[in-house]
Motif scaffolding. Structure first.
Motif, PDB file in Angstrom:
ATOM      1  N   LEU A   1       0.830  -1.202   0.000  1.00 60.92           N
ATOM      2  CA  LEU A   1       0.000   0.000   0.000  1.00 60.92           C
ATOM      3  C   LEU A   1       0.869   1.257   0.000  1.00 60.92           C
ATOM      4  N   ASP A   2       1.971   1.224   0.754  1.00 61.94           N
ATOM      5  CA  ASP A   2       2.912   2.350   0.731  1.00 61.94           C
ATOM      6  C   ASP A   2       3.451   2.571  -0.685  1.00 61.94           C
ATOM      7  N   ARG A   3       3.813   1.477  -1.344  1.00 60.46           N
ATOM      8  CA  ARG A   3       4.366   1.584  -2.701  1.00 60.46           C
ATOM      9  C   ARG A   3       3.358   2.189  -3.667  1.00 60.46           C
ATOM     10  N   VAL A   4       2.116   1.710  -3.595  1.00 64.10           N
ATOM     11  CA  VAL A   4       1.144   2.166  -4.589  1.00 64.10           C
ATOM     12  C   VAL A   4       0.732   3.614  -4.346  1.00 64.10           C
ATOM     13  N   ILE A   5       0.727   4.046  -3.099  1.00 70.38           N
ATOM     14  CA  ILE A   5       0.422   5.453  -2.838  1.00 70.38           C
ATOM     15  C   ILE A   5       1.551   6.342  -3.360  1.00 70.38           C
ATOM     16  N   ALA A   6       2.799   5.923  -3.134  1.00 73.36           N
ATOM     17  CA  ALA A   6       3.937   6.678  -3.673  1.00 73.36           C
ATOM     18  C   ALA A   6       3.914   6.650  -5.199  1.00 73.36           C
ATOM     19  N   LEU A   7       3.566   5.508  -5.776  1.00 70.16           N
ATOM     20  CA  LEU A   7       3.476   5.381  -7.229  1.00 70.16           C
ATOM     21  C   LEU A   7       2.403   6.322  -7.785  1.00 70.16           C
ATOM     22  N   THR A   8       1.262   6.385  -7.109  1.00 69.13           N
ATOM     23  CA  THR A   8       0.177   7.265  -7.555  1.00 69.13           C
ATOM     24  C   THR A   8       0.604   8.721  -7.501  1.00 69.13           C
ATOM     25  N   GLU A   9       1.272   9.101  -6.422  1.00 67.28           N
ATOM     26  CA  GLU A   9       1.760  10.487  -6.306  1.00 67.28           C
ATOM     27  C   GLU A   9       2.735  10.827  -7.421  1.00 67.28           C
ATOM     28  N   ARG A  10       3.500   9.835  -7.856  1.00 63.57           N
ATOM     29  CA  ARG A  10       4.510  10.056  -8.885  1.00 63.57           C
ATOM     30  C   ARG A  10       3.892  10.071 -10.285  1.00 63.57           C
ATOM     31  N   ALA A  11       3.021   9.109 -10.583  1.00 65.62           N
ATOM     32  CA  ALA A  11       2.569   8.879 -11.961  1.00 65.62           C
ATOM     33  C   ALA A  11       1.219   9.511 -12.290  1.00 65.62           C
ATOM     34  N   CYS A  12       0.336   9.614 -11.310  1.00 66.71           N
ATOM     35  CA  CYS A  12      -1.005  10.152 -11.589  1.00 66.71           C
ATOM     36  C   CYS A  12      -1.552  10.834 -10.344  1.00 66.71           C
ATOM     37  N   PRO A  13      -0.927  11.922  -9.905  1.00 66.01           N
ATOM     38  CA  PRO A  13      -1.327  12.576  -8.650  1.00 66.01           C
ATOM     39  C   PRO A  13      -2.771  13.041  -8.632  1.00 66.01           C
ATOM     40  N   ASN A  14      -3.348  13.298  -9.803  1.00 67.01           N
ATOM     41  CA  ASN A  14      -4.748  13.730  -9.832  1.00 67.01           C
ATOM     42  C   ASN A  14      -5.688  12.664  -9.286  1.00 67.01           C
ATOM     43  N   ALA A  15      -5.243  11.398  -9.312  1.00 67.35           N
ATOM     44  CA  ALA A  15      -6.084  10.315  -8.798  1.00 67.35           C
ATOM     45  C   ALA A  15      -6.306  10.423  -7.302  1.00 67.35           C
ATOM     46  N   LEU A  16      -5.418  11.153  -6.626  1.00 70.14           N
ATOM     47  CA  LEU A  16      -5.552  11.329  -5.180  1.00 70.14           C
ATOM     48  C   LEU A  16      -6.483  12.479  -4.814  1.00 70.14           C
ATOM     49  N   ALA A  17      -6.882  13.268  -5.807  1.00 65.71           N
ATOM     50  CA  ALA A  17      -7.731  14.420  -5.527  1.00 65.71           C
ATOM     51  C   ALA A  17      -9.029  13.976  -4.860  1.00 65.71           C
ATOM     52  N   GLY A  18      -9.291  14.501  -3.697  1.00 65.96           N
ATOM     53  CA  GLY A  18     -10.500  14.152  -2.965  1.00 65.96           C
ATOM     54  C   GLY A  18     -10.422  12.848  -2.195  1.00 65.96           C
ATOM     55  N   LEU A  19      -9.320  12.124  -2.334  1.00 66.37           N
ATOM     56  CA  LEU A  19      -9.208  10.820  -1.682  1.00 66.37           C
ATOM     57  C   LEU A  19      -8.148  10.797  -0.582  1.00 66.37           C
ATOM     58  N   THR A  20      -7.396  11.877  -0.424  1.00 64.65           N
ATOM     59  CA  THR A  20      -6.275  11.869   0.529  1.00 64.65           C
ATOM     60  C   THR A  20      -6.738  11.556   1.945  1.00 64.65           C
ATOM     61  N   ASP A  21      -7.799  12.208   2.411  1.00 56.62           N
ATOM     62  CA  ASP A  21      -8.303  11.957   3.758  1.00 56.62           C
ATOM     63  C   ASP A  21      -8.829  10.530   3.894  1.00 56.62           C
ATOM     64  N   ALA A  22      -9.490  10.048   2.845  1.00 51.31           N
ATOM     65  CA  ALA A  22     -10.023   8.685   2.880  1.00 51.31           C
ATOM     66  C   ALA A  22      -8.902   7.661   2.931  1.00 51.31           C
ATOM     67  N   VAL A  23      -7.834   7.905   2.179  1.00 52.34           N
ATOM     68  CA  VAL A  23      -6.678   7.000   2.206  1.00 52.34           C
ATOM     69  C   VAL A  23      -6.085   6.963   3.606  1.00 52.34           C
ATOM     70  N   THR A  24      -5.930   8.135   4.222  1.00 51.54           N
ATOM     71  CA  THR A  24      -5.382   8.202   5.582  1.00 51.54           C
ATOM     72  C   THR A  24      -6.274   7.463   6.570  1.00 51.54           C
ATOM     73  N   ALA A  25      -7.593   7.640   6.436  1.00 57.34           N
ATOM     74  CA  ALA A  25      -8.524   6.959   7.343  1.00 57.34           C
ATOM     75  C   ALA A  25      -8.457   5.452   7.164  1.00 57.34           C
ATOM     76  N   CYS A  26      -8.375   4.984   5.932  1.00 55.49           N
ATOM     77  CA  CYS A  26      -8.257   3.540   5.692  1.00 55.49           C
ATOM     78  C   CYS A  26      -6.984   2.986   6.318  1.00 55.49           C
ATOM     79  N   ARG A  27      -5.890   3.710   6.147  1.00 52.31           N
ATOM     80  CA  ARG A  27      -4.628   3.253   6.714  1.00 52.31           C
ATOM     81  C   ARG A  27      -4.733   3.180   8.240  1.00 52.31           C
ATOM     82  N   THR A  28      -5.405   4.144   8.847  1.00 52.38           N
ATOM     83  CA  THR A  28      -5.560   4.145  10.309  1.00 52.38           C
ATOM     84  C   THR A  28      -6.349   2.930  10.767  1.00 52.38           C
ATOM     85  N   TYR A  29      -7.453   2.634  10.079  1.00 52.11           N
ATOM     86  CA  TYR A  29      -8.248   1.462  10.465  1.00 52.11           C
ATOM     87  C   TYR A  29      -7.476   0.170  10.279  1.00 52.11           C
TER      88      TYR A  29
END
Length: 302
Positions: A270-298
């Motif tokens: 999951l760490d790799r794919v989040i870093a990969l997304t930030e590198r290759a398609c950062p727009n995919a994280l738009a609106g999802l950053t908080d949700a990604v953080t919440a999922c990681r916390t759970y």
């Protein structure tokens, strides 16, 4: 003015048989079943709510997901499907848009997986949308407990054909980078569940699905018009740029990991794919950053 699929419907109590399900099987997830059913039953587009899976068969454990088949008026299926993410986010608190489930058996409809915080835990809610005209056939194939039965008028042939065409087109549509990021998050939750249950063979299969989603994410970001199917010609297409070479290194790290992961392996992926997304398609994280953080916390609390 509310859209037709979300407008108030007949009283939910009519035909609702949750008490009968509770008498036969008293799972810990029963309050969540009722909560989701209440949300869905508000829509007059919904003709049937069927609980299936372990909750219907009486084999549920504390990790079991909530699994519904939702019969939807054939004519309203496209509109209801398009409204589902907003409905589940606003009314049920879903962290992410629904993942188009590529694992579920084909019953003539569309499967979506939602991750919903409930009672201090991250719960998996599987919703299978099916045209109302398919419900009788589904009931013959799948063990279900009905919690809502309305008696819709038979659909017009034209509406039935349109519903079938909509399902086929939605299944065939390529996934976006954002959808593939959601797929990684959902698969991470599923994998954690398999590992806690000791389901090594299922974990092996879903671990491969996660690697495939990583490959698909890289191709969607860097080679969206690729003429090659699946895993073919990846280096030839992607190793031409520094970003492409870095993404291929991430993919190589994924496919050379153990065949059956540990929880730590899932977290690293999951760490790799989040870093990969930030590198290759950062727009995919738009609106999802908080949700990604919440999922990681759970996941860390699981």
């Amino acid at each position: 003015m509310p859209t037709p699929m979300l407008a108030p419907a007949a009283p939910f109590a009519a035909g609702f048989q949750l008490a009968e399900l509770a008498d036969a099987n008293r799972p810990a997830q029963l309050p969540l079943v009722g909560h989701i059913a209440q949300i869905l039953a508000v829509s007059p587009a919904v003709t049937h709510l069927l609980v299936r899976g372990s909750l219907a068969s009486g084999t549920a454990d504390r990790l079991s997901d909530v699994d519904f088949v939702i019969g939807v008026d054939d004519a309203l299926l496209p509109a209801f499907t398009d409204a589902l993410d907003d409905l589940m986010a606003v009314e049920a608190g879903a962290l992410l848009p629904g993942w188009p489930d590529s694992i579920v058996a084909d019953l003539g409809g569309l499967g979506y997986v939602f991750l919903i915080p409930y009672d201090g835990k991250l719960q998996q809610v599987d919703l299978y949308l099916a045209p109302a005209s398919k419900i009788s056939e589904i009931r013959r194939k799948v063990t279900c407990a009905a919690v809502l039965d309305r008696d819709p008028a038979p659909p017009l042939d034209e509406d039935r054909r349109r519903a079938e065409t909509f399902v086929a087109e939605r299944v065939a549509r390529p996934k976006t980078c954002a959808e593939l990021l959601v797929e990684h998050l959902v698969l991470a939750v599923l994998l954690r569940k398999r590992l806690r249950r000791g389901q090594r063979f299922v974990a092996y299969a879903e671990w491969h699905l996660l690697h495939t989603a990583t490959k698909d994410l890289i191709k969607a970001a860097l080679a969206p018009t690729s003429r090659y199917w699946g895993w073919y010609q990846l280096r030839e297409e992607l190793a031409l740029t520094p970003i492409g070479r870095a993404c291929l290194a991430d993919l190589d790290a994924a496919v050379t990991s153990p065949a059956v992961p540990t929880a730590q392996d899932v977290d690293a992926a999951l760490d790799r794919v989040i870093a990969l997304t930030e590198r290759a398609c950062p727009n995919a994280l738009a609106g999802l950053t908080d949700a990604v953080t919440a999922c990681r916390t759970y996941l860390e609390l699981a």
